[in-house]
Design a protein around this motif. Structure first.
Motif, mmCIF file in Angstrom:
data_model
loop_
_atom_site.group_PDB
_atom_site.id
_atom_site.type_symbol
_atom_site.label_atom_id
_atom_site.label_comp_id
_atom_site.label_asym_id
_atom_site.label_seq_id
_atom_site.Cartn_x
_atom_site.Cartn_y
_atom_site.Cartn_z
ATOM 1 N N LEU A 65 0.861 -1.189 0.000
ATOM 2 C CA LEU A 65 0.000 0.000 0.000
ATOM 3 C C LEU A 65 0.899 1.240 0.000
ATOM 4 N N ARG A 66 0.490 2.234 -0.739
ATOM 5 C CA ARG A 66 1.308 3.452 -0.847
ATOM 6 C C ARG A 66 0.586 4.642 -0.239
ATOM 7 N N ILE A 67 1.369 5.642 0.078
ATOM 8 C CA ILE A 67 0.792 6.900 0.581
ATOM 9 C C ILE A 67 0.285 7.692 -0.628
ATOM 10 N N LYS A 68 -0.890 8.323 -0.464
ATOM 11 C CA LYS A 68 -1.463 9.088 -1.582
ATOM 12 C C LYS A 68 -0.454 10.119 -2.100
ATOM 13 N N LYS A 69 -0.468 10.302 -3.420
ATOM 14 C CA LYS A 69 0.530 11.180 -4.075
ATOM 15 C C LYS A 69 0.551 12.579 -3.462
ATOM 16 N N LYS A 70 -0.673 13.138 -3.293
ATOM 17 C CA LYS A 70 -0.763 14.526 -2.811
ATOM 18 C C LYS A 70 -0.165 14.636 -1.392
ATOM 19 N N MET A 76 2.038 12.622 -0.106
ATOM 20 C CA MET A 76 3.484 12.356 -0.176
ATOM 21 C C MET A 76 4.238 13.620 -0.585
ATOM 22 N N ILE A 77 3.635 14.375 -1.508
ATOM 23 C CA ILE A 77 4.283 15.629 -1.932
ATOM 24 C C ILE A 77 4.423 16.566 -0.723
ATOM 25 N N GLU A 78 3.393 16.579 0.108
ATOM 26 C CA GLU A 78 3.452 17.452 1.301
ATOM 27 C C GLU A 78 4.501 16.954 2.299
ATOM 28 N N TYR A 79 4.540 15.622 2.491
ATOM 29 C CA TYR A 79 5.556 15.086 3.413
ATOM 30 C C TYR A 79 6.963 15.424 2.906
ATOM 31 N N LEU A 80 7.166 15.270 1.594
ATOM 32 C CA LEU A 80 8.512 15.500 1.040
ATOM 33 C C LEU A 80 8.883 16.985 1.041
ATOM 34 N N ALA A 81 7.860 17.848 0.962
ATOM 35 C CA ALA A 81 8.124 19.298 0.954
ATOM 36 C C ALA A 81 8.839 19.718 2.244
ATOM 37 N N TYR A 82 8.562 18.962 3.325
ATOM 38 C CA TYR A 82 9.198 19.245 4.618
ATOM 39 C C TYR A 82 10.725 19.338 4.475
ATOM 40 N N PHE A 83 11.274 18.386 3.710
ATOM 41 C CA PHE A 83 12.736 18.312 3.610
ATOM 42 C C PHE A 83 13.306 19.518 2.858
ATOM 43 N N ASP A 84 12.531 20.030 1.876
ATOM 44 C CA ASP A 84 12.986 21.224 1.149
ATOM 45 C C ASP A 84 12.846 22.472 2.019
ATOM 46 N N GLU A 85 11.757 22.511 2.753
ATOM 47 C CA GLU A 85 11.473 23.747 3.498
ATOM 48 C C GLU A 85 12.185 23.817 4.836
ATOM 49 N N LYS A 86 12.291 22.673 5.514
ATOM 50 C CA LYS A 86 12.773 22.714 6.913
ATOM 51 C C LYS A 86 14.162 22.108 7.114
ATOM 52 N N CYS A 87 14.746 21.551 6.065
ATOM 53 C CA CYS A 87 16.016 20.825 6.273
ATOM 54 C C CYS A 87 17.128 21.353 5.360
ATOM 55 N N GLN A 88 17.148 22.664 5.184
ATOM 56 C CA GLN A 88 18.121 23.271 4.263
ATOM 57 C C GLN A 88 19.576 22.989 4.676
ATOM 58 N N ARG A 89 19.850 23.077 5.964
ATOM 59 C CA ARG A 89 21.250 22.905 6.406
ATOM 60 C C ARG A 89 21.674 21.443 6.266
ATOM 61 N N ASN A 130 -3.780 8.730 5.169
ATOM 62 C CA ASN A 130 -3.394 9.113 3.801
ATOM 63 C C ASN A 130 -2.914 7.926 2.960
ATOM 64 N N ILE A 131 -3.299 6.725 3.343
ATOM 65 C CA ILE A 131 -2.910 5.535 2.556
ATOM 66 C C ILE A 131 -3.871 5.382 1.380
ATOM 67 N N GLU A 132 -3.270 5.184 0.216
ATOM 68 C CA GLU A 132 -4.063 4.984 -1.015
ATOM 69 C C GLU A 132 -4.744 3.629 -0.971
ATOM 70 N N ARG A 133 -6.020 3.545 -1.306
ATOM 71 C CA ARG A 133 -6.717 2.250 -1.322
ATOM 72 C C ARG A 133 -6.889 1.761 -2.734
#
Ligand SMILES: Cc1ncc(COP(=O)(O)O)c(C=O)c1O
Length: 482
Positions: free
Chosen positions: A30-35, A37-50, A479-482
Motif C-alpha cells: 500500500l502506498r501513501i497518496k501522491k498529494k 506524499m508531496i506534502e511530506y517530502l516538501a518538509y525536507f525542502d522547506e525545513k532541512c536546508q542545512r 493518507n494511505i491509497e486504497r
C-alpha cells in the motif's frame, strides 16, 4: 510481565505472525497518496536546508554521503546535531522522537547525562586509552558475569561484528571442527564468513560481493525454526569432520523479525549437545535490553559462548565482547603465550579501553538499578498496542508485534520475500520504495525509526512521546491509497 525483571509481557505467536507476513508480502504494498506524499517530502525542502547542504558537501568526501547502514537516505539523510533523552535534533533545529536508538544501545535514552559525566571523569584521569590493564576492564567483566547467568569469563572487543568473528574462531579452536551453522536471515555482523544468508533466508552468498567463495565455504544456513533441518545438517557434517558451532539470535533472525517458537533455543541446545557442537547466542541486541540476564536468562538456556555488542559500552564506542564457559573462553587468553595451548588469536589496540569499559560498566549498573529494561518494555507495549489499534481502525494489512522494547512494524515485509520468486528484483525495488516513502513521511512528522521497520523504545520515552508518535502514524494511515 512474563518473567520478573524482563521486559516481555507476552511471547509472540510466531505462526500467526508468519501467516500475516505471508499475506502482506503476497500483495502489492500500500502506498501513501501522491498529494500527501508531496506534502511530506516538501518538509525536507522547506525545513532541512542545512542538512541538505551538509550532505551535498559530504558526498564529495564520503561514499554516498553517509556512513551508517541504518540511516534513512530518502529523500535526503538528516544531519543530527544534538541527542537528549527521547529526542534527536537535526542541524536545522527540528526535533524528532528517536526510535532508532543508535541501532539499539541507548536503553537509558540518548546521551544519558550521569554516564556522560562518569566517562568524562575517566578520560580526565587516564585519557581514553593506555594499552595496559585498567580497573574498569575488570568491573565491566564482573558486572556482566554477575547478571548474565552463564558468562564465566568475558573479553572486551571492538564491535559485535568482531565478537561474532572471535566466537567462531574460538569454537573452531576448542572443538577442532570447521563447520558453522547459522539461521537464514540472521545478522551476525559483516565479517567475510558471516555475510551469508543475510536478511532473507536461503540467500546464501547473495550479498557476498567482494568475498571469495572459500571464506563462506564452511558457513551453512537453516530456515528459521527448522529444527529437523538443523538435525539433518548436523548429521551430514558429522561425516565431514563435524560442526564447530550453531550460532543463533535467540529471539530469531534480525532481532526477531522472524520470531522463533518459544522452545526453539532449547531444541537447538539439545541438538548441539548430541552432536558435540557449541551453541553461540548472539545477544548483541537482547543482552540487557530485554532484561539483566539477556535471552539466556529469559529462556533459562545455557549457551557455551555469548556475543555482546551495543549496550556493553552504553552507546559509547567500542561496543563488543565475548563471554562464556571458562574452558572455552581460555582459548582467547591474551598476552604472550599465556597457557602454552593453541589459542584463537585475538587482538585490538583500542579494545578494552578505560573509556568504553567505564561507559559500559556504569550503563549496565544504571540499567539494572533503574529497571530500565522493564520500563522500556512497558513503553514498547504501549506503542505496539496503540499501533495495532490504529491498524485495526483503518483496516490495514500492516503487521506489528513486539518483544518488550523491540517493536517490529511491517508495511511491506521486505525480509519475508521469497528468494525463488521470479519477480523478486521488481518486488524488492517496489517494496523498498514503499518503505522509504513511509519512513520519509514518519521523519517529516517528527519520528525516526530503524530502517523503517523497527522501533526501539527506551526508558526515556513518555506518555507524551508515545502519543506524539501514534498521532504521526495515524496521520499517515489516513493518507494511505486504497
Ligand atoms: C544480532 C547482531 N549481531 C551482530 C551485530 C553487529 O554488531 P556491530 O554493528 O557492533 O558490528 C549486530 C548489529 O546490529 C546485531 O544486531
Amino acid at each position: 510481565m512474563l518473567k520478573e525483571g524482563y521486559s516481555l509481557s507476552y511471547w509472540p505467536d510466531e505462526k500467526k505472525i508468519y501467516a500475516r507476513m505471508d499475506h502482506l508480502v503476497a500483495r502489492e504494498p500500500l502506498r501513501i497518496k501522491k498529494k500527501a506524499m508531496i506534502e511530506y517530502l516538501a518538509y525536507f525542502d522547506e525545513k532541512c536546508q542545512r542538512s541538505k547542504a551538509m550532505i551535498e558537501e559530504a558526498r564529495k568526501c564520503i561514499p554516498s554521503g553517509v556512513q551508517h547502514n541504518l540511516a534513512f537516505n530518502y529523500p535526503i539523510p538528516l544531519a543530527v546535531a544534538k541527542a537528549q533523552g527521547p529526542y534527536l535534533y537535526d542541524v536545522d533545529g527540528n526535533r524528532y522522537v528517536d526510535y532508532l536508538q543508535a541501532g539499539g544501545p541507548t536503553l537509558l535514552g540518548s546521551n544519558y547525562l550521569p554516564i556522560q559525566e562518569k566517562v568524562i571523569e575517566v578520560i580526565r584521569d587516564s585519557g581514553p586509552v593506555t594499552g595496559l590493564f585498567h580497573e574498569y576492564e575488570m568491573k565491566l567483566a564482573q558486572i556482566i558475569k554477575k547478571n548474565m547467568p552463564w558468562v564465566e569469563l568475558y573479553r572486551s572487543l571492538a564491535s559485535g561484528t568482531e565478537a561474532d568473528m572471535v566466537a567462531l574462531r574460538t569454537a573452531r579452536c576448542f572443538t577442532g571442527h570447521s563447520k558453522i551453522i547459522k539461521v537464514g536471515g540472521a545478522y551476525h555482523g559483516w565479517s567475510d564468513q558471516l555475510v551469508y544468508g543475510l536478511h532473507i533466508p536461503q540467500t546464501g552468498r547473495f550479498e557476498a560481493h567482494g568475498i571469495p567463495a572459500e571464506c563462506t565455504a564452511n558457513t551453512q544456513e537453516i530456515l528459521p525454526n527448522d529444527v529437523e533441518g538443523l538435525r539433518q545438517l548436523l548429521i551430514a557434517n558429522q561425516k565431514e569432520g563435524g560442526t564447530a558451532a550453531v550460532i543463533v539470535e535467540p529471539f530469531g533472525p534480525e532481532s526477531g523479525t522472524y520470531p522463533v517458537a518459544y522452545d526453539f533455543n532449547k531444541q537447538v541446545r539439545e541438538l548441539c549437545d548430541a552432536f558435540g557442537a557449541l551453541l553461540i547466542f548472539d545477544e548483541v541486541v537482547t543482552a540487557f535490553r530485554i532484561g539483566p540476564g539477556g535471552a539466556q536468562g529469559f529462556f533459562n538456556i545455557k549457551p557455551d559462548l555469548t556475543v555482546f555488542g551495543k549496550i556493553v559500552s552504553g552507546g559509547y564506542p567500542m561496543a563488543g565482547g565475548l563471554g562464556g564457559r571458562a574452558d572455552v573462553m581460555s582459548c582467547v587468553a591474551a598476552g604472550v603465550n599465556p597457557s602454552g595451548k593453541p589459542r584463537a588469536y585475538v587482538g585490538g589496540t583500542l579494545s578494552a579501553n578505560p573509556m568504553s569499559c567505564a561507559a559500559g560498566y556504569f550503563a549496565i549498573e544504571e540499567i539494572v538499578k533503574l529497571d530500565a529494561a522493564v520500563k522500556a518494555g512497558q513503553n514498547g507495549d504501549a506503542l505496539a498496542n496503540g499501533l495495532n489499534w490504529l491498524i485495526k481502525k483503518y483496516d490495514l494489512p500492516f503487521v506489528v508485534w513486539n518483544t518488550g522494547s523491540i517493536i517490529h512494524f511491517e508495511v511491506a515485509g521486505m525480509m519475508y520475500m521469497r528468494f525463488d520468486d521470479p519477480d523478486l528484483a521488481r518486488k524488492l525495488a517496489n517494496n523498498r520504495h514503499a518503505v522509504e516513502e513511509f519512513g520519509a513521511a514518519l521523519t517529516s512528522s517528527g519520528v525516526i525509526t530503524l530502517a523503517g521497520s523497527r522501533i526501539y523504545t527506551s526508558m526515556a520515552d513518555t506518555d507524551a512521546t508515545i502519543q506524539e508518535t501514534l498521532d504521526a502514524f495515524e496521520h499517515i494511515f489516513q493518507n494511505i491509497e486504497r
